[in-house]
Write a protein that holds these residues in place. Structure first.
Motif, PDB file in Angstrom:
ATOM      1  N   THR A  52       0.692  -1.257   0.048  1.00  0.00           N
ATOM      2  CA  THR A  52       0.175   0.039  -0.119  1.00  0.00           C
ATOM      3  C   THR A  52       0.698   1.190  -0.033  1.00  0.00           C
ATOM      4  O   THR A  52       0.766   2.332  -0.715  1.00  0.00           O
ATOM      5  CB  THR A  52      -0.846  -0.010   1.172  1.00  0.00           C
ATOM      6  N   GLN A  70       4.006   1.273  -1.023  1.00  0.00           N
ATOM      7  CA  GLN A  70       4.592   1.397  -2.317  1.00  0.00           C
ATOM      8  C   GLN A  70       3.772   2.055  -3.289  1.00  0.00           C
ATOM      9  O   GLN A  70       4.189   2.857  -4.206  1.00  0.00           O
ATOM     10  CB  GLN A  70       4.822   0.105  -2.764  1.00  0.00           C
ATOM     11  N   ALA A  71       2.415   1.762  -3.239  1.00  0.00           N
ATOM     12  CA  ALA A  71       1.607   2.448  -4.427  1.00  0.00           C
ATOM     13  C   ALA A  71       1.289   3.775  -4.024  1.00  0.00           C
ATOM     14  O   ALA A  71       1.475   4.719  -4.806  1.00  0.00           O
ATOM     15  CB  ALA A  71       0.119   1.420  -4.181  1.00  0.00           C
ATOM     16  N   ARG A  72       1.073   4.062  -2.781  1.00  0.00           N
ATOM     17  CA  ARG A  72       1.000   5.497  -2.328  1.00  0.00           C
ATOM     18  C   ARG A  72       2.376   6.594  -2.879  1.00  0.00           C
ATOM     19  O   ARG A  72       2.057   7.353  -3.325  1.00  0.00           O
ATOM     20  CB  ARG A  72       0.890   5.587  -0.795  1.00  0.00           C
ATOM     21  N   ARG A 120       4.559   5.766  -5.230  1.00  0.00           N
ATOM     22  CA  ARG A 120       4.311   5.800  -6.760  1.00  0.00           C
ATOM     23  C   ARG A 120       3.245   6.797  -7.229  1.00  0.00           C
ATOM     24  O   ARG A 120       3.740   7.999  -7.854  1.00  0.00           O
ATOM     25  CB  ARG A 120       3.731   4.466  -7.360  1.00  0.00           C
ATOM     26  N   ALA A 121       2.063   7.027  -6.375  1.00  0.00           N
ATOM     27  CA  ALA A 121       1.040   7.960  -6.819  1.00  0.00           C
ATOM     28  C   ALA A 121       1.483   9.508  -6.546  1.00  0.00           C
ATOM     29  O   ALA A 121       1.092  10.256  -7.060  1.00  0.00           O
ATOM     30  CB  ALA A 121      -0.372   7.325  -6.148  1.00  0.00           C
ATOM     31  N   GLU A 122       2.203   9.361  -5.484  1.00  0.00           N
ATOM     32  CA  GLU A 122       2.582  10.949  -5.075  1.00  0.00           C
ATOM     33  C   GLU A 122       3.937  11.377  -5.570  1.00  0.00           C
ATOM     34  O   GLU A 122       4.593  12.187  -5.243  1.00  0.00           O
ATOM     35  CB  GLU A 122       2.860  10.722  -3.335  1.00  0.00           C
ATOM     36  N   LYS A 123       4.737  10.283  -6.804  1.00  0.00           N
ATOM     37  CA  LYS A 123       5.769  10.812  -7.184  1.00  0.00           C
ATOM     38  C   LYS A 123       5.944  12.262  -7.833  1.00  0.00           C
ATOM     39  O   LYS A 123       7.141  12.674  -7.484  1.00  0.00           O
ATOM     40  CB  LYS A 123       6.143   9.838  -8.241  1.00  0.00           C
ATOM     41  N   ASP A 124       4.849  12.762  -8.288  1.00  0.00           N
ATOM     42  CA  ASP A 124       5.126  14.253  -8.572  1.00  0.00           C
ATOM     43  C   ASP A 124       5.539  15.375  -7.542  1.00  0.00           C
ATOM     44  O   ASP A 124       5.776  16.314  -7.716  1.00  0.00           O
ATOM     45  CB  ASP A 124       3.939  14.651  -9.520  1.00  0.00           C
ATOM     46  N   ARG A 125       4.925  14.728  -6.190  1.00  0.00           N
ATOM     47  CA  ARG A 125       5.160  15.589  -5.260  1.00  0.00           C
ATOM     48  C   ARG A 125       5.055  14.888  -3.848  1.00  0.00           C
ATOM     49  O   ARG A 125       4.003  14.835  -3.254  1.00  0.00           O
ATOM     50  CB  ARG A 125       3.823  16.787  -5.112  1.00  0.00           C
ATOM     51  N   ARG A 148       5.413  13.541  -0.567  1.00  0.00           N
ATOM     52  CA  ARG A 148       5.024  13.901   0.906  1.00  0.00           C
ATOM     53  C   ARG A 148       6.056  13.602   1.969  1.00  0.00           C
ATOM     54  O   ARG A 148       5.925  14.207   3.004  1.00  0.00           O
ATOM     55  CB  ARG A 148       3.594  13.612   1.113  1.00  0.00           C
ATOM     56  N   MET A 187      -2.924  -3.228  -5.116  1.00  0.00           N
ATOM     57  CA  MET A 187      -2.322  -2.077  -4.339  1.00  0.00           C
ATOM     58  C   MET A 187      -1.674  -2.680  -3.116  1.00  0.00           C
ATOM     59  O   MET A 187      -0.393  -2.291  -2.717  1.00  0.00           O
ATOM     60  CB  MET A 187      -3.245  -1.178  -3.971  1.00  0.00           C
ATOM     61  N   GLY A 223       1.480  -3.427  -4.683  1.00  0.00           N
ATOM     62  CA  GLY A 223       1.898  -1.834  -5.098  1.00  0.00           C
ATOM     63  C   GLY A 223       1.736  -1.580  -6.586  1.00  0.00           C
ATOM     64  O   GLY A 223       2.335  -0.869  -7.441  1.00  0.00           O
ATOM     65  N   LEU A 271      -0.443  -0.235  -9.307  1.00  0.00           N
ATOM     66  CA  LEU A 271      -1.320   0.733  -9.908  1.00  0.00           C
ATOM     67  C   LEU A 271      -2.026   0.414 -10.951  1.00  0.00           C
ATOM     68  O   LEU A 271      -3.324   0.421 -11.471  1.00  0.00           O
ATOM     69  CB  LEU A 271      -0.908   2.445  -9.800  1.00  0.00           C
ATOM     70  N   LEU A 290      -3.882  10.838  -7.685  1.00  0.00           N
ATOM     71  CA  LEU A 290      -3.404  11.094  -8.953  1.00  0.00           C
ATOM     72  C   LEU A 290      -3.744  12.601  -9.580  1.00  0.00           C
ATOM     73  O   LEU A 290      -3.159  13.121  -9.918  1.00  0.00           O
ATOM     74  CB  LEU A 290      -3.771  10.195  -9.764  1.00  0.00           C
ATOM     75  N   ASN A 310      -2.892  15.499  -5.876  1.00  0.00           N
ATOM     76  CA  ASN A 310      -1.817  15.546  -5.156  1.00  0.00           C
ATOM     77  C   ASN A 310      -0.924  16.740  -5.546  1.00  0.00           C
ATOM     78  O   ASN A 310      -0.346  17.572  -4.469  1.00  0.00           O
ATOM     79  CB  ASN A 310      -0.915  14.184  -5.265  1.00  0.00           C
ATOM     80  N   PHE A 363      -5.663   5.610   1.439  1.00  0.00           N
ATOM     81  CA  PHE A 363      -4.677   6.369   0.579  1.00  0.00           C
ATOM     82  C   PHE A 363      -4.687   7.924   0.615  1.00  0.00           C
ATOM     83  O   PHE A 363      -3.512   8.451   0.530  1.00  0.00           O
ATOM     84  CB  PHE A 363      -5.417   6.143  -0.985  1.00  0.00           C
TER      85      PHE A 363
END
Lengths: 342, 545
Positions: free
Chosen positions: A67, A69-71, A73-78, A80, B237, B241, B243, B400, B403, B488
């Protein structure tokens, strides 16, 4: 009149719930940690870190490394968070490959003379604890159902495939958990690929359930929903000691281990604080906390082995090729769904 | 020819919509596009075409799709049936125990979804209190049958809420009229009561069906080796992980949902269900036939026992040392839970904000969707769509989409995601009630010079107060008990109670998890009870036909 009351109530509640505007707090001496370790260990370790360094920690503890890890990835542009801690290195390595981690070589790692195999050669992650896969037996049900039939307790992986365990064996799913996957890979390293699949197919006949999350296995074993299971030794020992669960833990020969890792996220708000955190985790205190409350093996030689655990050096490991296992993960999982289908 | 059509459309628009209404309408469309469509779009474009084309080759996913459809049919049928029974029982004034049944039907909404599954394992598992300790059975609850039971108990309250709202609005004089015309009791029930409740039942089935499709909280605990689309997405997920895989599976989930939606439109929207005429009625409801009364009573009692077992399980878990092994009473779990009490406050904040978003948007959109405005079909679709999206999907979509913006990582992101996710409940309830309102009331107001917004405020809002209150309450409670989205979107320092509970369950601290859940239950019951008392008074004084 009625309407006024409703609107009044809603406005009142909304005002009560109104949070402060974002972005008001200063970053300063504060780091954000994503932790795949349980709340207890996470908060104890973080409290000590703040006491030593004065850096505040905001932690988010989720029991599943996937979870987080996915988070990440999803936040890679910014990004946290500054730190991803806990979970097998197998969850950190892909992030490094995707360029989401920051390389760092902690001086503490070298000073403590920790084996270099516990660190990513490029410095993207540091291992700071270890865990070994084990056979776990629910002794209540064993005494009731197996002992009267004079069945010997399983001591090797091969024993688990014996017909008397039909419908009584559980393990975490290799599709969705790191532990399950490491088990399957270990069988391949132990037997060679084709014989490993033959073994897994036989074993499948005994499986009551592949639990979708790793802690699910220990939960069900503890509750007696199955007699025998495959799981991290430290989970079984912890359950036995902390909750007096009727569990017996055997680490069989040819077992595999996980490297519990910590890594720094690229682009996180406080890289200096993150480096201090990695250094801190490699010191004695946090490893001792993790060994005492999580029953995981420390990577440092000068930290006592967890209560109730066999010393790490006495365990017999299969020749586990971590790079190969990560490399072939997709293919092996694919074959798993094709051949086992659960 | 086309220019003529456009001119005609424009004239129609001008006649029905004043600037104020148009501005609100545009605002609502934009909000839904941004808060519903955009995050969904971001998730769906995350995988590549090659990823999508590889779906038919995945045996496990096809199996999951089939299982999901089977569970949808089974659980929707049973949950709606129980929902109808409970709605009937609670709206009949001559049925004993209707308050008890109403309370029993509200209870499952208060607990985090995985708690129902958790309690049933404690009660009906191999070491279950009922199955093993009381009956001495070796029962396996893991699998589709366990899931069916759990989903029925978890989702019938949704059906009940919607259907009861509609049943209550049916003018009793219609039943009297049917009886006076010589119709036998059964025929009255069939051709009047249930027939008029049809939009409610259809709406309820839709909401339940997509909830079942999207449910993973229960499935994850109890479904065993029974892959479902929602859990498959979550496992992608949780464990891997992945997506891309999750987005793909969720894409598969959207297909049946859209079909369901179209089916509901086709079935319900072609009939007229005007019962609120504005001419007011205070006639007592005719007595329920005894045979029906006893049958309903018995069925409701059985379900009430099943519901009660969930709470008994949780309560007992919170006070006993170790479930199934050491039954001695202890308060130790409460000390651990007290350390996490701060998460309760975070839950209330998030739940309240989400409730306001759902209630206001739901009623507004329901009202706007009945106006003869262009694109109202789109508006309607966007208001139902969120119910089709599994929580993880919404959560990842929000990450996505938002953020990189200032919204990301704030409590607002969570509240907006939760509020919008529950929008279909607010919307369906409001729309079902609106459909019963005769247009003559509004036409009278318009003829007297009321503007579009004035019509909303002075005519519909009072009649929709109940729907508004219910939407708020349902969204608040579901927001407070949600996990899938929160996992999430929650940021460090804003951890809510359900999140802490899930962590405790996953880390095997079941006693403390049960204790914290009990605290959460008390808190939601108190919050909802207080608002119910306040709103109950408000609703009674409001002019309802």
């Amino acid at each position: 009149m009625g309407r006024t009351a409703v609107i009044g109530l809603i406005v009142m509640l909304a005002a009560l719930a109104l949070p402060g505007l974002p972005g008001a707090s200063a970053q300063g001496g504060r780091i954000v940690v994503y932790s795949a370790l349980p709340d207890l260990e996470t908060s104890l370790i973080n409290r000590e870190f703040t006491r030593r360094t004065g850096i505040q920690v905001e932690a988010l503890s989720v029991a599943a490394a996937g979870t987080l890890q996915a988070r990440i990835r999803a936040e890679k542009d910014r990004p946290r968070a500054d730190i991803f801690v806990g979970g097998s290195a197998d969850f950190h390595a892909p992030l490094a490959r995707e360029g989401l981690l920051l390389a760092y070589r902690s001086p503490v790692f070298t000073e403590a003379r920790i084996s270099p195999t516990y660190r990513d050669p490029n410095g993207y992650w540091h291992g700071w604890y270890l865990g070994a896969l084990a056979i776990i037996i629910n002794t209540d049900r064993w005494e009731r159902e197996m002992a009267p039939r004079r069945i010997p307790k399983p001591a090797t992986w091969d024993d688990l495939a014996r017909p008397e365990f039909r419908g009584q064996f559980i393990m975490p799913s290799p599709i969705t958990t790191g532990g399950g996957y490491i088990f399957v890979a270990a069988q391949i390293f132990r037997l060679g690929e084709e014989r490993a699949w033959a073994f897994l197919r036989t074993l499948n006949g005994n499986v009551a359930q592949y639990t979708p999350t790793a802690p699910g296995t220990i939960t069900l074993l503890e509750r007696g929903e199955a007699v025998v299971g495959m799981m991290w030794a430290h989970e079984g020992i912890g359950a036995r000691i902390l909750r007096s669960a009727p569990l017996e833990v055997t680490v069989p020969p040819d077992t595999a281990f996980e490297i519990g890792a910590v890594s720094i996220l690229r682009g996180g708000p406080n890289p200096a604080g993150a480096r201090a955190y990695v250094d801190f985790l490699l010191t004695r205190l946090p490893q001792d906390i993790n060994a005492k409350f999580g029953f995981r093996y420390p990577v440092r030689g000068d930290v006592p082995v967890p209560l109730g655990a066999t010393p790490f050096e006495q365990l017999k490991f299969v020749r586990y090729d971590r790079d190969w296992a990560v490399e072939h993960q997709a293919r092996i999982r694919e074959r798993w769904t094709r051949e086992i289908g659960r | 020819m086309r220019a003529g059509a456009v001119a005609l459309e424009w004239r129609r628009l001008r006649r029905h919509a004043d600037p104020g209404l148009l501005a609100v309408y545009t605002g609502a469309l934009l909000l839904l596009a941004l808060a519903v469509l955009y995050p969904a779009y971001r998730v769906l474009v995350y995988p590549s075409w090659a990823d999508y084309l590889a779906i038919p080759r995945s045996l496990r996913w096809l199996q999951a799709a089939r299982n999901s459809l089977v569970m949808m049919v089974l659980s929707t049928a049973s949950a709606t049936l129980v929902g109808v029974l409970f709605a009937f029982a609670t709206t009949r004034h001559d049925l004993p125990g209707r308050r008890l049944f109403r309370a029993a039907a509200m209870l499952p909404l208060f607990a985090p979804p995985f708690m129902v599954a958790f309690a049933y394992i404690l009660m009906f598992g191999r070491q279950g209190l009922v199955t093993r300790t009381l009956l001495g059975l070796d029962a396996n609850i893991f699998g589709w049958h366990g899931l069916w039971l759990v989903q029925t108990v978890a989702f019938f309250p949704l059906a009940m809420l919607i259907i009861a709202g509609v049943l209550e609005a049916i003018n009793p004089s219609l039943e009297h009229a049917a009886r006076n015309l010589g119709a036998p009791e059964g025929a009255v029930l069939r051709t009047v009561t249930l027939a008029l409740a049809r939009p409610g039942i259809a709406g309820a089935m839709l909401v339940v069906a997509i909830s079942v499709l999207a449910d993973f909280g229960n499935a994850v605990i109890i479904a065993g080796n029974f892959p479902l689309l929602a859990t498959e997405a979550w496992f992608r997920m949780e464990g891997m992980g992945d997506l891309t895989g999750a987005a793909l599976v969720v894409g598969m989930l959207l297909v049946p949902t859209v079909l369901l939606f179209l089916l509901e439109r086709f079935w319900v929207s072609r009939r007229v269900y005007v019962t609120v005429t504005g001419r007011g009625s205070r006639i007592e409801r005719p007595p329920t036939p005894p045979a029906v009364r006893w049958a309903v009573l018995l069925a409701c009692l059985l379900v009430t026992v099943l519901v009660a077992l969930v709470y008994l399980g949780v309560l007992a878990g919170a006070f006993t040392a170790v479930w199934g092994r050491d039954w001695s009473l202890t308060l130790e779990h409460w000390h651990l839970a007290r350390d996490r009490a701060g998460t309760l406050w975070a839950s209330v904040r998030v739940g309240t904000l989400a409730g306001v978003v759902t209630a206001v948007t739901g009623v507004l959109v329901a009202f706007l969707a009945t106006r003869p405005l262009p694109l109202r079909g789109v508006l309607d679709f966007l208001a139902v769509l969120p119910g089709a999206l599994p929580g993880v999907f919404v959560g990842v979509g929000y990450v996505l989409a938002f953020n990189p913006t200032p919204l990301g990582g704030t409590v607002w992101a969570v509240a907006l995601a939760l509020g919008m996710w529950h929008l279909p409940m607010g919307y369906q309830a409001a729309a079902a009630r609106l459909r019963q309102v005769e247009r003559a009331i509004e036409e009278a107001a318009v003829n007297l010079g009321a503007t579009g917004l004035r019509v909303l405020r002075d005519i519909y809002l009072p009649m929709l107060l109940r729907a508004l209150a219910e939407a708020f309450a349902v969204s608040f409670v579901r927001g407070v008990t949600n996990v899938s989205i929160v996992v999430f979107l929650i940021a460090p320092g804003q951890v809510v109670a359900t999140f802490a509970i899930l962590n405790m369950i996953q880390n095997n601290i079941w006693g403390a998890a049960a204790a914290l859940t009990t605290m959460l239950l008390l808190l939601t019951v108190v919050a909802v009870g207080a608002s119910w008392l306040l709103l109950g008074r408000a609703v009674r004084t409001a002019p309802v036909g």
